[in-house]
Design a protein around this motif. Sequence first.
Motif, PDB file in Angstrom:
ATOM      1  N   VAL A 270     -28.382 -17.878  17.177  1.00 25.03           N
ATOM      2  CA  VAL A 270     -28.639 -18.577  18.433  1.00 25.03           C
ATOM      3  C   VAL A 270     -29.485 -19.824  18.199  1.00 25.03           C
ATOM      4  O   VAL A 270     -29.235 -20.882  18.764  1.00 25.03           O
ATOM      5  N   SER A 271     -30.476 -19.689  17.322  1.00 25.90           N
ATOM      6  CA  SER A 271     -31.400 -20.803  17.088  1.00 25.90           C
ATOM      7  C   SER A 271     -31.850 -20.806  15.631  1.00 25.90           C
ATOM      8  O   SER A 271     -32.407 -19.823  15.146  1.00 25.90           O
ATOM      9  N   ASP A 272     -31.606 -21.915  14.950  1.00 31.07           N
ATOM     10  CA  ASP A 272     -32.023 -22.051  13.556  1.00 31.07           C
ATOM     11  C   ASP A 272     -33.480 -22.505  13.519  1.00 31.07           C
ATOM     12  O   ASP A 272     -33.812 -23.614  13.098  1.00 31.07           O
ATOM     13  N   ASP A 273     -34.341 -21.606  13.970  1.00 30.27           N
ATOM     14  CA  ASP A 273     -35.749 -21.924  14.159  1.00 30.27           C
ATOM     15  C   ASP A 273     -36.530 -21.670  12.880  1.00 30.27           C
ATOM     16  O   ASP A 273     -36.338 -20.663  12.197  1.00 30.27           O
ATOM     17  N   ASP A 274     -37.458 -22.580  12.552  1.00 28.11           N
ATOM     18  CA  ASP A 274     -38.230 -22.448  11.306  1.00 28.11           C
ATOM     19  C   ASP A 274     -39.127 -21.220  11.314  1.00 28.11           C
ATOM     20  O   ASP A 274     -39.354 -20.606  10.265  1.00 28.11           O
ATOM     21  N   MET A 275     -39.654 -20.870  12.494  1.00 26.49           N
ATOM     22  CA  MET A 275     -40.488 -19.671  12.575  1.00 26.49           C
ATOM     23  C   MET A 275     -39.676 -18.428  12.274  1.00 26.49           C
ATOM     24  O   MET A 275     -40.164 -17.480  11.644  1.00 26.49           O
TER      25      MET A 275
ATOM     26  N   LEU B  71     -37.054 -18.365  10.275  1.00 28.40           N
ATOM     27  CA  LEU B  71     -36.829 -18.397   8.822  1.00 28.40           C
ATOM     28  C   LEU B  71     -38.038 -17.835   8.084  1.00 28.40           C
ATOM     29  O   LEU B  71     -37.887 -17.050   7.135  1.00 28.40           O
ATOM     30  N   LEU B  72     -39.228 -18.218   8.529  1.00 30.15           N
ATOM     31  CA  LEU B  72     -40.446 -17.714   7.901  1.00 30.15           C
ATOM     32  C   LEU B  72     -40.583 -16.206   8.120  1.00 30.15           C
ATOM     33  O   LEU B  72     -40.951 -15.469   7.187  1.00 30.15           O
ATOM     34  N   SER B  73     -40.275 -15.751   9.314  1.00 24.09           N
ATOM     35  CA  SER B  73     -40.378 -14.311   9.612  1.00 24.09           C
ATOM     36  C   SER B  73     -39.437 -13.503   8.723  1.00 24.09           C
ATOM     37  O   SER B  73     -39.804 -12.432   8.221  1.00 24.09           O
ATOM     38  N   ILE B  74     -38.218 -14.000   8.545  1.00 23.34           N
ATOM     39  CA  ILE B  74     -37.265 -13.302   7.675  1.00 23.34           C
ATOM     40  C   ILE B  74     -37.774 -13.287   6.240  1.00 23.34           C
ATOM     41  O   ILE B  74     -37.703 -12.257   5.547  1.00 23.34           O
ATOM     42  N   ALA B  75     -38.295 -14.427   5.776  1.00 21.76           N
ATOM     43  CA  ALA B  75     -38.833 -14.501   4.414  1.00 21.76           C
ATOM     44  C   ALA B  75     -39.960 -13.488   4.227  1.00 21.76           C
ATOM     45  O   ALA B  75     -40.029 -12.799   3.191  1.00 21.76           O
ATOM     46  N   GLU B  76     -40.842 -13.382   5.220  1.00 23.90           N
ATOM     47  CA  GLU B  76     -41.960 -12.435   5.129  1.00 23.90           C
ATOM     48  C   GLU B  76     -41.457 -10.994   5.052  1.00 23.90           C
ATOM     49  O   GLU B  76     -42.001 -10.183   4.284  1.00 23.90           O
ATOM     50  N   GLN B  77     -40.429 -10.683   5.828  1.00 24.25           N
ATOM     51  CA  GLN B  77     -39.900  -9.328   5.817  1.00 24.25           C
ATOM     52  C   GLN B  77     -39.214  -8.991   4.492  1.00 24.25           C
ATOM     53  O   GLN B  77     -39.363  -7.883   3.968  1.00 24.25           O
ATOM     54  N   TYR B  78     -38.497  -9.954   3.940  1.00 23.33           N
ATOM     55  CA  TYR B  78     -37.886  -9.721   2.624  1.00 23.33           C
ATOM     56  C   TYR B  78     -38.968  -9.541   1.555  1.00 23.33           C
ATOM     57  O   TYR B  78     -38.837  -8.685   0.667  1.00 23.33           O
ATOM     58  N   HIS B  79     -40.036 -10.291   1.664  1.00 25.25           N
ATOM     59  CA  HIS B  79     -41.150 -10.140   0.713  1.00 25.25           C
ATOM     60  C   HIS B  79     -41.773  -8.746   0.832  1.00 25.25           C
ATOM     61  O   HIS B  79     -42.144  -8.133  -0.182  1.00 25.25           O
ATOM     62  N   ASN B  80     -41.855  -8.244   2.049  1.00 24.19           N
ATOM     63  CA  ASN B  80     -42.458  -6.922   2.275  1.00 24.19           C
ATOM     64  C   ASN B  80     -41.692  -5.802   1.580  1.00 24.19           C
ATOM     65  O   ASN B  80     -42.277  -4.775   1.235  1.00 24.19           O
ATOM     66  N   VAL B  81     -40.390  -5.990   1.408  1.00 23.93           N
ATOM     67  CA  VAL B  81     -39.595  -4.954   0.737  1.00 23.93           C
ATOM     68  C   VAL B  81     -39.274  -5.342  -0.713  1.00 23.93           C
ATOM     69  O   VAL B  81     -38.421  -4.743  -1.358  1.00 23.93           O
TER      70      VAL B  81
ATOM     71  N   ILE C 244     -36.919 -23.841   4.842  1.00 21.45           N
ATOM     72  CA  ILE C 244     -38.056 -24.391   5.590  1.00 21.45           C
ATOM     73  C   ILE C 244     -38.521 -25.692   4.955  1.00 21.45           C
ATOM     74  O   ILE C 244     -38.783 -26.687   5.641  1.00 21.45           O
ATOM     75  N   SER C 245     -38.604 -25.713   3.642  1.00 20.59           N
ATOM     76  CA  SER C 245     -39.104 -26.901   2.929  1.00 20.59           C
ATOM     77  C   SER C 245     -38.193 -28.110   3.115  1.00 20.59           C
ATOM     78  O   SER C 245     -38.637 -29.254   2.997  1.00 20.59           O
ATOM     79  N   GLN C 246     -36.929 -27.873   3.418  1.00 21.53           N
ATOM     80  CA  GLN C 246     -35.976 -28.968   3.538  1.00 21.53           C
ATOM     81  C   GLN C 246     -36.088 -29.704   4.876  1.00 21.53           C
ATOM     82  O   GLN C 246     -35.913 -30.927   4.913  1.00 21.53           O
ATOM     83  N   ASN C 247     -36.383 -28.974   5.944  1.00 19.97           N
ATOM     84  CA  ASN C 247     -36.272 -29.602   7.270  1.00 19.97           C
ATOM     85  C   ASN C 247     -37.477 -29.449   8.183  1.00 19.97           C
ATOM     86  O   ASN C 247     -37.575 -30.145   9.193  1.00 19.97           O
ATOM     87  N   CYS C 248     -38.380 -28.548   7.879  1.00 24.42           N
ATOM     88  CA  CYS C 248     -39.455 -28.212   8.820  1.00 24.42           C
ATOM     89  C   CYS C 248     -40.427 -29.372   9.035  1.00 24.42           C
ATOM     90  O   CYS C 248     -40.828 -30.042   8.075  1.00 24.42           O
ATOM     91  N   LYS C 249     -40.809 -29.576  10.296  1.00 25.69           N
ATOM     92  CA  LYS C 249     -41.776 -30.618  10.653  1.00 25.69           C
ATOM     93  C   LYS C 249     -43.099 -30.025  11.148  1.00 25.69           C
ATOM     94  O   LYS C 249     -44.074 -30.750  11.326  1.00 25.69           O
ATOM     95  N   ASP C 250     -43.124 -28.731  11.372  1.00 32.10           N
ATOM     96  CA  ASP C 250     -44.323 -28.064  11.886  1.00 32.10           C
ATOM     97  C   ASP C 250     -45.262 -27.751  10.720  1.00 32.10           C
ATOM     98  O   ASP C 250     -44.953 -26.930   9.861  1.00 32.10           O
TER      99      ASP C 250
ATOM    100  N   TYR D 217     -34.991 -18.481   2.104  1.00 29.27           N
ATOM    101  CA  TYR D 217     -35.410 -18.890   3.448  1.00 29.27           C
ATOM    102  C   TYR D 217     -36.582 -19.867   3.389  1.00 29.27           C
ATOM    103  O   TYR D 217     -36.663 -20.800   4.198  1.00 29.27           O
ATOM    104  N   LEU D 218     -37.476 -19.660   2.425  1.00 25.59           N
ATOM    105  CA  LEU D 218     -38.590 -20.604   2.258  1.00 25.59           C
ATOM    106  C   LEU D 218     -38.073 -21.983   1.835  1.00 25.59           C
ATOM    107  O   LEU D 218     -38.613 -23.013   2.249  1.00 25.59           O
TER     108      LEU D 218
END
Length: 320
Positions: free
Chosen positions: A201-206, A208-218, A231-237, A227-228
Amino acid sequence: MMKLKALQSREIFKKKNHFFKKLVVSTFILIAVSSGAFFAWRAIDSNLNNGNSIINLKSKWKKYDYQQVYDISSAILYKSPFNITARTYNGYAAFFLAVSNSDVVQSLAFIDESINSLRIALQGAKFGSVSQIEYMLGKAYFYKNLQSSYYYYADLAVHYLLKSKKDGYKADDIPELLGLSYASLGMTMESISAFTEALLVSDDDMLLLSIAEQYHNVGQDNAAEQYLFRISQNCKDEQIILKSHLLMGNIYLERDQFDEAEKEFNFILEKNENSADSLYGLGVIYESRGDVIKARSEWRKALRIQNNHPLALKKMADYK
């Protein structure tokens, strides 16, 4: 003959005069009744649109006047506690007042009232409105979970959001809310699945970060890195950028890639010198190189910023 005609004329005149009088009286009565009805309706209509009524309630809702919706619905519920329409609008309005309130105590009071009203409304709601009430109830529990010190309400958020989805309600934020709730419950794979659905629905940077964190957790750091990288390619936040560098630094740290980790932590500290997690990471790097004095210095800096930093406290305790 002339007398007969005169009598007939007088009789006809009397009849016409009598009919005219009746017509005048009837017209007057009709006007009086119509006027009375008109003014009575105006009075009722004015009361409905300006008082504590369902019509006025819906009118204020359409104008996004949540405080008025809350006040009117509360007044209706004072007299009719089980008015389902008023209960529903009261729950909705209380939710929006909660999320817009900066006072935590007041916010939680509103969210509790929202949950109470929505749960009551759900018991008597018509089929067509059930899924929407379930959705709002799920959001209310999600928000209560965010405001609470412990994750006691994430399971209820998941329960009602899934029910609303099953019952046919569609809202773009449901997958993201589910992903965050699953993450609170430690249900990592379910969280990843929900976040991945949210990305459709939305290619949101937050996200992407949440998914990266969850993959890191496992322990799936290769997937996290993908996913990180996005983020590095397009994120402005900047805040999201710094969080992504922190996660990447921790991944490098766990791999014993200390030089790469150091670059990540220094990048963050150049932007935000008060990053306690980055200072802790630098301390671990110095520790790995045998420089305990520098390591302790970094951990002390971290504790000055965040005096209850659990990892820094543990390290300082280890090197007493």
